[in-house]
Design an enzyme around this catalytic site. Structure first.
Site, PDB file in Angstrom:
ATOM      1  N   LYS A  22       0.842  -1.198   0.000  1.00 58.85           N
ATOM      2  CA  LYS A  22       0.000   0.000   0.000  1.00 58.85           C
ATOM      3  C   LYS A  22       0.880   1.252   0.000  1.00 58.85           C
ATOM      4  O   LYS A  22       0.639   2.192  -0.775  1.00 58.85           O
ATOM      5  CB  LYS A  22      -0.893   0.011   1.250  1.00 58.85           C
ATOM      6  N   ASN A  23       1.894   1.253   0.869  1.00 60.34           N
ATOM      7  CA  ASN A  23       2.693   2.471   1.025  1.00 60.34           C
ATOM      8  C   ASN A  23       3.607   2.756  -0.162  1.00 60.34           C
ATOM      9  O   ASN A  23       4.204   3.832  -0.236  1.00 60.34           O
ATOM     10  CB  ASN A  23       3.523   2.404   2.311  1.00 60.34           C
ATOM     11  N   CYS A 126      -4.803   8.125   9.935  1.00 58.23           N
ATOM     12  CA  CYS A 126      -4.856   7.424  11.221  1.00 58.23           C
ATOM     13  C   CYS A 126      -4.618   8.399  12.367  1.00 58.23           C
ATOM     14  O   CYS A 126      -3.808   9.309  12.261  1.00 58.23           O
ATOM     15  CB  CYS A 126      -3.751   6.375  11.289  1.00 58.23           C
ATOM     16  N   ARG A 131       1.076  14.226  13.612  1.00 53.31           N
ATOM     17  CA  ARG A 131       1.474  14.049  12.203  1.00 53.31           C
ATOM     18  C   ARG A 131       1.411  15.343  11.395  1.00 53.31           C
ATOM     19  O   ARG A 131       0.581  15.495  10.501  1.00 53.31           O
ATOM     20  CB  ARG A 131       0.624  12.965  11.547  1.00 53.31           C
ATOM     21  N   ASP A 317       5.362   0.483  11.811  1.00 53.20           N
ATOM     22  CA  ASP A 317       4.135  -0.157  11.331  1.00 53.20           C
ATOM     23  C   ASP A 317       4.032  -1.627  11.739  1.00 53.20           C
ATOM     24  O   ASP A 317       3.028  -2.276  11.453  1.00 53.20           O
ATOM     25  CB  ASP A 317       4.031  -0.038   9.802  1.00 53.20           C
ATOM     26  N   ARG A 409      -8.368  -0.853   4.904  1.00 54.40           N
ATOM     27  CA  ARG A 409      -7.516   0.188   4.323  1.00 54.40           C
ATOM     28  C   ARG A 409      -6.163  -0.376   3.916  1.00 54.40           C
ATOM     29  O   ARG A 409      -5.525   0.174   3.027  1.00 54.40           O
ATOM     30  CB  ARG A 409      -7.277   1.311   5.350  1.00 54.40           C
TER      31      ARG A 409
HETATM   32  C1  UD1 Z   1       4.629   6.876   6.287  1.00 51.23           C
HETATM   33  C2  UD1 Z   1       3.772   5.633   6.159  1.00 51.23           C
HETATM   34  C3  UD1 Z   1       3.359   5.128   7.535  1.00 51.23           C
HETATM   35  C4  UD1 Z   1       4.596   4.903   8.410  1.00 51.23           C
HETATM   36  C5  UD1 Z   1       5.477   6.154   8.430  1.00 51.23           C
HETATM   37  C6  UD1 Z   1       6.794   5.937   9.159  1.00 51.23           C
HETATM   38  C7  UD1 Z   1       2.618   5.862   4.058  1.00 51.23           C
HETATM   39  C8  UD1 Z   1       1.341   6.066   3.322  1.00 51.23           C
HETATM   40  N1  UD1 Z   1       2.601   5.951   5.386  1.00 51.23           N
HETATM   41  O1  UD1 Z   1       3.850   7.873   6.911  1.00 51.23           O
HETATM   42  O2  UD1 Z   1       2.649   3.892   7.352  1.00 51.23           O
HETATM   43  O3  UD1 Z   1       4.181   4.600   9.719  1.00 51.23           O
HETATM   44  O4  UD1 Z   1       5.789   6.578   7.084  1.00 51.23           O
HETATM   45  O5  UD1 Z   1       7.494   4.890   8.583  1.00 51.23           O
HETATM   46  O6  UD1 Z   1       3.637   5.611   3.452  1.00 51.23           O
HETATM   47  N2  UD1 Z   1       6.865  14.585  10.682  1.00 51.23           N
HETATM   48  C9  UD1 Z   1       6.972  15.911  11.036  1.00 51.23           C
HETATM   49  N3  UD1 Z   1       6.707  16.857  10.080  1.00 51.23           N
HETATM   50  C10 UD1 Z   1       6.373  16.520   8.814  1.00 51.23           C
HETATM   51  C11 UD1 Z   1       6.279  15.157   8.463  1.00 51.23           C
HETATM   52  C12 UD1 Z   1       6.536  14.207   9.422  1.00 51.23           C
HETATM   53  O7  UD1 Z   1       7.277  16.242  12.175  1.00 51.23           O
HETATM   54  O8  UD1 Z   1       6.145  17.426   8.002  1.00 51.23           O
HETATM   55  C13 UD1 Z   1       7.129  13.546  11.706  1.00 51.23           C
HETATM   56  C14 UD1 Z   1       5.915  12.682  12.005  1.00 51.23           C
HETATM   57  O9  UD1 Z   1       5.040  13.277  12.912  1.00 51.23           O
HETATM   58  C15 UD1 Z   1       6.582  11.440  12.547  1.00 51.23           C
HETATM   59  C16 UD1 Z   1       7.876  11.355  11.734  1.00 51.23           C
HETATM   60  O10 UD1 Z   1       8.096  12.649  11.193  1.00 51.23           O
HETATM   61  O11 UD1 Z   1       6.908  11.629  13.888  1.00 51.23           O
HETATM   62  C17 UD1 Z   1       7.849  10.360  10.590  1.00 51.23           C
HETATM   63  O12 UD1 Z   1       6.697  10.568   9.804  1.00 51.23           O
HETATM   64  P1  UD1 Z   1       6.677  10.244   8.240  1.00 51.23           P
HETATM   65  O13 UD1 Z   1       7.837   9.363   7.912  1.00 51.23           O
HETATM   66  O14 UD1 Z   1       6.545  11.506   7.489  1.00 51.23           O
HETATM   67  O15 UD1 Z   1       5.338   9.413   8.108  1.00 51.23           O
HETATM   68  P2  UD1 Z   1       4.319   9.399   6.897  1.00 51.23           P
HETATM   69  O16 UD1 Z   1       5.037   9.673   5.630  1.00 51.23           O
HETATM   70  O17 UD1 Z   1       3.133  10.198   7.233  1.00 51.23           O
END
Ligand code: UD1
Length: 430
Positions: A22-23, A126, A131, A317, A409
């Site tokens: 999915k990701n 989620c 986030r 995850d 999902r």
């Molecule tokens: C993606 C995955 C999710 C997985 C996560 C971490 C998808 C669709 N989702 O989520 O399943 O759990 O990677 O491997 O691929 N952060 C900030 N600011 C930002 C962006 C992120 O502070 O602008 C923080 C987040 O709150 C979190 C960390 O960075 O603490 C990592 O998040 P991120 O790797 O961005 O997760 P996603 O891409 O949302």
């Protein structure tokens, strides 16, 4: 709302074909916005998140076709999806669509790169911590975009000559930030350097597909990515990477319920850190060359400490699923979550099976118990809910899981895959 009933206690025996990730599928589908040619994706999983993203892309003007079954194909093969963004009719991604799935926010990058502007609702997804999207927006700003936030929407505009290359230093590893930076930089004028890029296999999959589309990217698979912008990208055909989280989930299930399960079509290297922890807990983990075989008696599970980390570390995850396994260990284990705050919502549901877990900040202290008992439980988020499935398979008696739309999902064919291995699983339609 559908529910799932599981009668636990039986070992799992058989083979499970691993679906497309999915990701990986979500960012790849979004990358179709970067070109007026057709992008064909193979092995796309049939999931509600994928259906939702199809609607979002449709709204921007992307024509989407799903090929019929071809000779030799089985239901386990994912869909072959053609995405054609010949003309983008709308650069607005509205709240009612984006609020349901966080990854849809990433459309901001290709829209901005190709059309020079985008207006995208702040995301939902989620409920695991706050986030934020600050780092995604920082990356776009580093490429010259102006960003304004107005009434829950991000309005991004490129300079008149289009985005220009720049240096992006991520202060923390972000998967979505890296996807966004990559998709914006491939069409920017000049070169871009991304430091502390996420090295998750799904980022690599996106980068490799972008290269096939004509992008120039160096350092793929490392924390430093160098991109030379090109004027235009073209179409290609790309097969979505196998789902390491799905594979890890069923591997842990087999270890907990006991049995002998082979996960077909995935390389152990995609989830080595998780498999190492699984082996430490006492399960036998075998690389078959075409998949991963897990054998376990389901007894004498050793306690193992785990800390979640960015790839190649133990994935967040799989944290909830590993915690389920540890609830039956013969000793105490510590599970530390460093990626997301508030990602322990499964703890109180696991307690309903008789698990003993204490929370101390970002750490869960899991005191193993000899057996779990089936119970009525509620799914909260995607990965948390599948930890309840694992616990239910190993528990004595009946478990009824409600709110299973969370599972739909992210887990393709969950019941049928488990039933192939002898599990007693039944979906009760609302
Ligand atoms: C993606 C995955 C999710 C997985 C996560 C971490 C998808 C669709 N989702 O989520 O399943 O759990 O990677 O491997 O691929 N952060 C900030 N600011 C930002 C962006 C992120 O502070 O602008 C923080 C987040 O709150 C979190 C960390 O960075 O603490 C990592 O998040 P991120 O790797 O961005 O997760 P996603 O891409 O949302």
């Amino acid at each position: 709302m559908d529910r799932i009933r599981i009668i636990g206690g039986a070992p799992l025996k058989g083979s499970i074909p691993v679906s497309g990730a999915k990701n990986a599928a979500l960012p790849l589908m979004i990358a179709s916005l970067l070109t007026s040619d057709t992008l064909v994706l193979e092995n796309v999983p049939r999931l509600s998140d994928v259906r939702m993203l199809k609607r979002i892309l449709n709204n921007h003007g992307v024509g989407i076709g799903v090929a019929g079954k071809r000779p030799g194909e089985t239901v386990e093969d994912g869909e072959r999806v053609s995405l054609s963004a010949a003309s983008i009719v709308d650069t607005l991604a509205p709240y009612d669509l984006v609020s349901q799935m966080r990854a849809s926010f990433w459309v901001i990058a290709p829209l901005l790169a190709r059309m020079g502007e985008a207006k995208v609702s702040l995301p939902g997804g989620c409920a695991i911590g706050t986030r934020p999207v600050d780092l995604l927006l920082m990356a776009l700003e580093r490429l010259g975009a102006s960003i304004e936030i107005d009434a829950g929407y991000v309005i991004a505009k490129a300079p008149s000559g289009g985005l220009r290359g720049g240096e992006i230093d991520f202060p923390k590893v972000t998967v979505g930030g890296t996807h966004t930076a990559l998709m914006a930089a491939v069409l920017a004028n000049g070169s871009t350097l991304i430091r502390n890029a996420a090295r998750e296999p799904e980022v690599t999959d996106l980068a490799e597909c972008l290269v096939k589309m004509g992008a120039r990217i160096k350092g793929i698979g490392t924390a430093t990515l160098e991109i030379d912008g090109v004027g235009k990208l073209g179409g290609t055909t790309h097969r979505v990477l196998p789902d390491r989280i799905e594979a890890g989930t069923y591997a842990f299930a087999a270890a907990m319920a006991g049995g002998d399960v082979t996960l077909e079509g995935i390389s152990p290297t995609l989830l080595q850190a998780a498999l190492d922890k699984l082996a430490q807990s006492g399960a036998e983990v075998i690389d078959t060359g075409t998949g991963i075989r897990v054998r376990s008696t389901g007894r004498d599970i050793a306690p193992v400490d785990v800390t979640t980390e960015a790839f190649p570390g133990f994935p967040t995850d799989l944290q909830a699923q590993f915690m389920a396994l540890m609830t039956r260990a013969n000793g105490t284990s510590h599970i530390t979550e460093t990626i997301f705050e508030n990602r322990f919502m499964h703890v109180q549901e696991l307690a309903r099976f008789g698990a003993r877990i204490r929370l101390d900040g970002d750490r869960a202290i899991v005191e193993g118990v000899p057996s779990l008992k089936g119970a009525p439980v509620m799914a909260t988020d995607l990965r948390a809910s599948v930890s309840l499935v694992i616990a239910a398979l190993a528990a004595e008696g009946e478990t009824m899981i409600s709110r299973v739309y969370h599972l739909d999902r992210g887990f393709e064919g969950l019941e049928s895959k488990l039933m192939r291995c002898g599990a007693q699983v039944e979906r009760i339609r609302a």
